[in-house]
Design a protein around this motif. Structure first.
Motif, PDB file in Angstrom:
ATOM      1  N   GLN A 166      39.701  32.008  -7.104  1.00 54.92           N
ATOM      2  CA  GLN A 166      39.639  31.063  -7.232  1.00 54.92           C
ATOM      3  C   GLN A 166      39.570  30.305  -5.887  1.00 54.92           C
ATOM      4  N   ILE A 167      40.302  30.434  -5.055  1.00 57.63           N
ATOM      5  CA  ILE A 167      40.874  30.137  -3.995  1.00 57.63           C
ATOM      6  C   ILE A 167      40.081  30.131  -3.180  1.00 57.63           C
ATOM      7  N   LEU A 168      39.301  31.238  -3.008  1.00 56.87           N
ATOM      8  CA  LEU A 168      38.223  31.318  -2.095  1.00 56.87           C
ATOM      9  C   LEU A 168      36.704  30.472  -2.530  1.00 56.87           C
ATOM     10  N   ARG A 178      45.359  21.989   1.463  1.00 58.52           N
ATOM     11  CA  ARG A 178      46.144  20.707   1.066  1.00 58.52           C
ATOM     12  C   ARG A 178      45.552  20.563  -0.657  1.00 58.52           C
ATOM     13  N   GLU A 179      43.914  20.047  -0.169  1.00 55.66           N
ATOM     14  CA  GLU A 179      43.253  19.828  -0.927  1.00 55.66           C
ATOM     15  C   GLU A 179      43.271  21.264  -2.080  1.00 55.66           C
ATOM     16  N   LYS A 183      44.132  20.427  -6.286  1.00 52.79           N
ATOM     17  CA  LYS A 183      43.454  20.960  -6.839  1.00 52.79           C
ATOM     18  C   LYS A 183      43.903  22.019  -8.213  1.00 52.79           C
ATOM     19  N   LEU A 184      44.852  22.796  -7.323  1.00 55.52           N
ATOM     20  CA  LEU A 184      45.617  23.969  -8.813  1.00 55.52           C
ATOM     21  C   LEU A 184      46.767  23.300  -9.150  1.00 55.52           C
ATOM     22  N   THR A 190      52.587  28.110  -1.089  1.00 51.07           N
ATOM     23  CA  THR A 190      51.214  28.869  -1.452  1.00 51.07           C
ATOM     24  C   THR A 190      49.750  28.964  -1.231  1.00 51.07           C
ATOM     25  N   VAL A 191      49.325  28.063  -1.098  1.00 49.52           N
ATOM     26  CA  VAL A 191      47.524  28.508  -0.551  1.00 49.52           C
ATOM     27  C   VAL A 191      47.866  28.744   0.339  1.00 49.52           C
ATOM     28  N   THR A 192      48.520  29.259   1.674  1.00 51.38           N
ATOM     29  CA  THR A 192      48.462  29.729   2.882  1.00 51.38           C
ATOM     30  C   THR A 192      48.951  30.773   2.232  1.00 51.38           C
TER      31      THR A 192
END
Length: 220
Positions: A166-168, A178-179, A183-184, A190-192
């Motif tokens: 999903q992130i990919l 950041r965006e 959105k999530l 966590t995204v990093t």
């Protein structure tokens, strides 16, 4: 705030002049030069010192894709933005492989051009939805035929979790960490961490390498 310095390369004078006129009244952008082909664009970079080079694909002497590759190799601080009339999967993927930071169609409106310039000048990628859908399909290998005949167990992409995929997908759409986090409803940390895990699992250096893997799978 410093203006985004832009060099425009297109073998059609009307396109170059049109972009110059379109962006002339923008305080955030300065057109620092024009080039009629990819080689002229490369030659003018030391003189004009652009932040972003807008490149048509089909140009004499050196195509936009070839010029984007040379820019990525020779000028690490300069970003290439493909500006093309071709909504073509091969062109899009070859542009990404060449190191281009983004891809816009020539029927794009002014607001999206400005957004793309802002994104790529800051080191992000930019692909509008009409382009990123092609990009994402190649990245994630959604072809049923390929899955049925080969399976995805041997693919590095098969090692990604659902959340990582999903992130990919969002990275492919040009969103930054950041965006994606907004959105999530996740923290940027966590995204990093997810991004780092994707590279670790697939054993590649960056997301462009993931595109290369997907393209190779598609052709095999």
């Amino acid at each position: 705030m410093a203006k985004i310095r832009v060099l425009v390369a297109d073998d059609h004078t009307i396109v170059r002049k049109g972009l110059r006129m379109l962006l002339a009244d923008e305080d955030s952008v300065e057109i620092v030069g024009e080039a009629a082909d990819g080689q002229e664009a490369l030659d003018k970079i030391p003189e004009t010192k652009p932040d972003v080079v807008i490149l048509d694909i089909s140009m004499p002497r050196l195509s936009g894709i070839e010029a984007a590759k040379a820019i990525a190799q020779q000028y690490s601080t300069v970003k290439a933005l493909i500006f093309s009339m071709h909504n073509n999967q091969d062109y899009i993927l070859k542009s990404v492989e060449s190191g281009a930071a983004g891809y816009l169609l020539k029927d794009t409106d002014k607001e999206e051009i400005l957004l793309a310039l802002q994104k790529v000048s800051q080191g992000d990628k930019y692909f509008p939805p009409t382009i990123s859908s092609v990009f994402v399909d190649a990245l994630l290998g959604r072809s049923r035929g390929r899955t049925a005949t080969r399976g995805n167990d041997d693919s590095p992409l098969s090692k990604l979790s659902r959340k990582e995929r999903q992130i990919l997908t969002m990275i492919a759409e040009g969103l930054n960490s950041r965006e994606i986090a907004e959105k999530l409803n996740l923290s940027i940390r966590t995204v990093t961490n997810h991004r780092a895990n994707m590279l670790r699992k697939t054993k590649v250096k960056n997301t462009v390498e993931l595109v290369r893997i997907a393209v190779e799978e598609k052709k095999s």
